[in-house]
Scaffold this motif. Sequence first.
Motif, mmCIF file in Angstrom:
data_model
loop_
_atom_site.group_PDB
_atom_site.id
_atom_site.type_symbol
_atom_site.label_atom_id
_atom_site.label_comp_id
_atom_site.label_asym_id
_atom_site.label_seq_id
_atom_site.Cartn_x
_atom_site.Cartn_y
_atom_site.Cartn_z
ATOM 1 N N LEU A 1 0.842 -1.205 0.000
ATOM 2 C CA LEU A 1 0.000 0.000 0.000
ATOM 3 C C LEU A 1 0.868 1.244 0.000
ATOM 4 O O LEU A 1 1.932 1.287 0.616
ATOM 5 N N GLN A 2 0.348 2.286 -0.692
ATOM 6 C CA GLN A 2 1.004 3.584 -0.640
ATOM 7 C C GLN A 2 0.723 4.210 0.729
ATOM 8 O O GLN A 2 -0.225 3.812 1.414
ATOM 9 N N GLU A 3 1.522 5.214 1.087
ATOM 10 C CA GLU A 3 1.356 5.858 2.397
ATOM 11 C C GLU A 3 -0.056 6.425 2.557
ATOM 12 O O GLU A 3 -0.682 6.285 3.616
ATOM 13 N N ALA A 4 -0.533 7.059 1.493
ATOM 14 C CA ALA A 4 -1.872 7.670 1.559
ATOM 15 C C ALA A 4 -2.937 6.587 1.805
ATOM 16 O O ALA A 4 -3.869 6.794 2.595
ATOM 17 N N SER A 5 -2.780 5.456 1.152
ATOM 18 C CA SER A 5 -3.742 4.357 1.332
ATOM 19 C C SER A 5 -3.655 3.796 2.746
ATOM 20 O O SER A 5 -4.680 3.449 3.352
ATOM 21 N N ARG A 6 -2.438 3.716 3.273
ATOM 22 C CA ARG A 6 -2.277 3.211 4.644
ATOM 23 C C ARG A 6 -2.998 4.132 5.631
ATOM 24 O O ARG A 6 -3.682 3.673 6.546
ATOM 25 N N GLU A 7 -2.817 5.431 5.437
ATOM 26 C CA GLU A 7 -3.446 6.388 6.365
ATOM 27 C C GLU A 7 -4.957 6.306 6.252
ATOM 28 O O GLU A 7 -5.663 6.358 7.273
ATOM 29 N N ARG A 8 -5.448 6.182 5.039
ATOM 30 C CA ARG A 8 -6.894 6.099 4.831
ATOM 31 C C ARG A 8 -7.449 4.829 5.472
ATOM 32 O O ARG A 8 -8.480 4.846 6.149
ATOM 33 N N LEU A 9 -6.763 3.730 5.287
ATOM 34 C CA LEU A 9 -7.193 2.456 5.861
ATOM 35 C C LEU A 9 -7.213 2.551 7.380
ATOM 36 O O LEU A 9 -8.171 2.111 8.032
ATOM 37 N N ALA A 10 -6.166 3.178 7.940
ATOM 38 C CA ALA A 10 -6.092 3.325 9.394
ATOM 39 C C ALA A 10 -7.242 4.197 9.897
ATOM 40 O O ALA A 10 -7.846 3.910 10.941
ATOM 41 N N CYS A 11 -7.542 5.249 9.141
ATOM 42 C CA CYS A 11 -8.620 6.166 9.527
ATOM 43 C C CYS A 11 -9.967 5.431 9.550
ATOM 44 O O CYS A 11 -10.725 5.508 10.532
ATOM 45 N N ILE A 12 -10.268 4.704 8.474
ATOM 46 C CA ILE A 12 -11.551 3.990 8.382
ATOM 47 C C ILE A 12 -11.612 2.896 9.444
ATOM 48 O O ILE A 12 -12.664 2.603 10.025
ATOM 49 N N GLU A 13 -10.460 2.305 9.722
ATOM 50 C CA GLU A 13 -10.402 1.255 10.748
ATOM 51 C C GLU A 13 -10.770 1.845 12.116
ATOM 52 O O GLU A 13 -11.520 1.228 12.888
ATOM 53 N N ARG A 14 -10.248 3.041 12.402
ATOM 54 C CA ARG A 14 -10.577 3.684 13.674
ATOM 55 C C ARG A 14 -12.063 3.982 13.741
ATOM 56 O O ARG A 14 -12.716 3.760 14.770
ATOM 57 N N LEU A 15 -12.620 4.489 12.645
ATOM 58 C CA LEU A 15 -14.043 4.825 12.626
ATOM 59 C C LEU A 15 -14.897 3.562 12.783
ATOM 60 O O LEU A 15 -15.901 3.568 13.507
ATOM 61 N N ALA A 16 -14.464 2.498 12.129
ATOM 62 C CA ALA A 16 -15.203 1.235 12.254
ATOM 63 C C ALA A 16 -15.186 0.753 13.704
ATOM 64 O O ALA A 16 -16.181 0.243 14.224
ATOM 65 N N LYS A 17 -14.032 0.950 14.343
ATOM 66 C CA LYS A 17 -13.907 0.518 15.747
ATOM 67 C C LYS A 17 -14.827 1.357 16.619
ATOM 68 O O LYS A 17 -15.479 0.835 17.527
ATOM 69 N N HIS A 18 -14.913 2.668 16.318
ATOM 70 C CA HIS A 18 -15.806 3.556 17.074
ATOM 71 C C HIS A 18 -17.242 3.071 16.954
ATOM 72 O O HIS A 18 -17.970 3.014 17.954
ATOM 73 N N TRP A 19 -17.649 2.736 15.729
ATOM 74 C CA TRP A 19 -19.033 2.296 15.524
ATOM 75 C C TRP A 19 -19.284 0.982 16.251
ATOM 76 O O TRP A 19 -20.324 0.774 16.874
ATOM 77 N N ARG A 20 -18.297 0.082 16.171
ATOM 78 C CA ARG A 20 -18.429 -1.220 16.794
ATOM 79 C C ARG A 20 -18.634 -1.100 18.300
ATOM 80 O O ARG A 20 -19.369 -1.888 18.910
#
Lengths: 260, 264
Positions: free
Chosen positions: B170-189
Motif C-alpha cells: 500500500l502507498q502511504e496515503a492508502s495506509r493512512e486512509r485504511l487506518a482512519c476507516i479502521e478507527r471509525l469502524a472501531k468507534h461504531w463497533r
Amino acid sequence: MNTTALGTWRNPPLAYVVAEARISPYYSLAEKVSGLQDQLRAAYPRTVEAAELIVEGGKPSHQPVWQLLSEKQTHGVQLGTRAISLHATSYLQSADFLERWAEVLDAVQEADLGAFVERAGLRYVDLIVPAGERSPEEYLAQQLQGITPAGARSTGSMWASAFQFDGSQVTLRAAAPSPAGMVLPPDFNALPLAKPSVMVEAERRVKAEKSIGFIDTDCVKEVGRVFNSSELMNIYTELQKLTSRTFKAALSSVAQGEWM
Amino acid sequence: MSNVIQPRNYSVGQAVLLQQRPGALVDAGEYVHAAAARQYQQQFYGGAAQATKFNVVVLGTGGVVILSARTSADPASPLLDADWAPRSESAVSVANLAPASWWKWSETTKNAFCKGGSAAAPAAASRLRVERLVAIQAALGLSTLDTAQVLGVTRQALYKWLDAKKDVTLQEASRERLACIERLAKHWRERSASPLSALAKQPLPTGQTIIQMMSADVVNEAAVIAAFNVLFEQLQAKPKSLSQKLMQAGLTRRPTARTLPREE
C-alpha cells in the motif's frame, strides 16, 4: 520534523516504536542484503551503511549494519548480523505498524535467510511532556511516583520493573522526572529518523530547563525457532497487547484524561 | 492399402503398456517409488547408488504394474519391488525403457501438476491486511462498492487488497486512509453491534449521509464520530422488531432440527 501524532489517542505521548527479531549471528548477511533491498525498496528507498560494535567475551568487533529508511525518514529497517528490526517515529495505530513489520518479515522470508530467531521484541517509548504547571510524576500511577523528602525537589527518578506474562516478559522503565538532558532512555540505539512533534516539544522543555519524563515499555519473548514470518506475526500481535496493557497500568488518571 | 491384415511386430509388454492409461502408470510409479524411498532411502538417494535406468515388468492387465529398478552399481539385484499380485498369469515381457520414455514423461507431468496445484501460502502482511479489511466490513456492513469508496480506491483495487495471495504494497496515503476507516469502524463497533449499513444512506442534520462524509477526500473523524452518535440515537429510537423485543426480554430461539450446529 514529523508532525504526525503517534497513535489513536487524543494527545498520544508515543515517540518511538521498535519491533526487533534477534537472530543467531548471521555472518553472510551481506550477500542477502541486495535481495532484501529490492524487496523493500518501494517503502524504504534510502540505504545507509553503518557498523555496530559488538563486545563478546571481552573482545569487541565491528559488524556491518544496513539501515533502510523511508522517504520521509519516519520508518527505518535495520539489518544486522544479530538482529532485524523496524523503527518508527510515525505510528498510525498498532494494526498499521504490525502490517509494516509483517512486510519486512515477509521480505526476509522471501530472501530465504534460514535465520534462527532467538527472541522477538517490541518496544514503545512514550515521552511525558507535562501540560501547564504539572510535574512529570503526576502522569504516573501512584505506586510509581517515588518519594520526595520534605523540602527537597526531585531532579531525576527512575523506576524499573519486569513482569512475567505467559511466556513473555515486559520490562517497564519510568523516569519522571528524567535526569536532566535525557530525552530517550539510556542504552537506546535509535535510527536517524525524523523526530515526532512530542520529541521536539520535549527537547524544547529540556533546553528551557524544565522537567520531562519517559515511559519505556519493552516486551520480549523467547522464540528459539527457524525464521517463519507467519508464526512471528502471531507472536508480535500478542506482544503488542501485553505492552499496551502494561503501559496503561502505569498511567495515572491525569495521564488518561489528558492523553486518551 | 492391402486387403490383408498385416501382423505388427511388438511384444506383449509393449502392447499392454500402450493400452494403459498414462495416469495409472504415473500413479503406479509414484506408489512404488515412494515405498522404495522409505525402504531403501540410503541406497536410493546416496551418490553412486542413484538408479540410472528402470526395467518395467508388466504383469497382467487392468492397471497393475510392477516396477523394478536396477542401480548402475549392482545391475543384478532389484532395488525395489512392489507387492502387488498379478491379476492374470500372462507371460512377462520386460521392456527396457530408455530415460527419454514414459518415465521421463511421468516425471515431467508430475512436476507440472505439483507446480500448478500447490498454492503458495499467503504472506503474513497480506493476511493481516485482509483481516483488517474483513473487520472493517463486519463492523460497517457496507457493500463492496461503498467500502471501496470510503477507502478511496476502486472496486477492483479492493478485490486485490482482499486477496491474501496477492502481494500488494500500500502507498502511504492508502495506509493512512485504511487506518482512519479502521478507527471509525472501531468507534461504531463500540457503540452498536448492528452494522452501519442500515443507516449509511440516511440524511443527517447536515444534509450529508455518513457514506458521503466517510468518502470525502479528507475525512473529518471528529465530525464522523459526532454523526455516529446521531445515528446511534436514531437506531435506539427505531421501533424494535418482535425478535429484538424477545431477545431483550431474555428469550432465545429454541434450536430446531433445521438449525445449523453451532461451531464451538
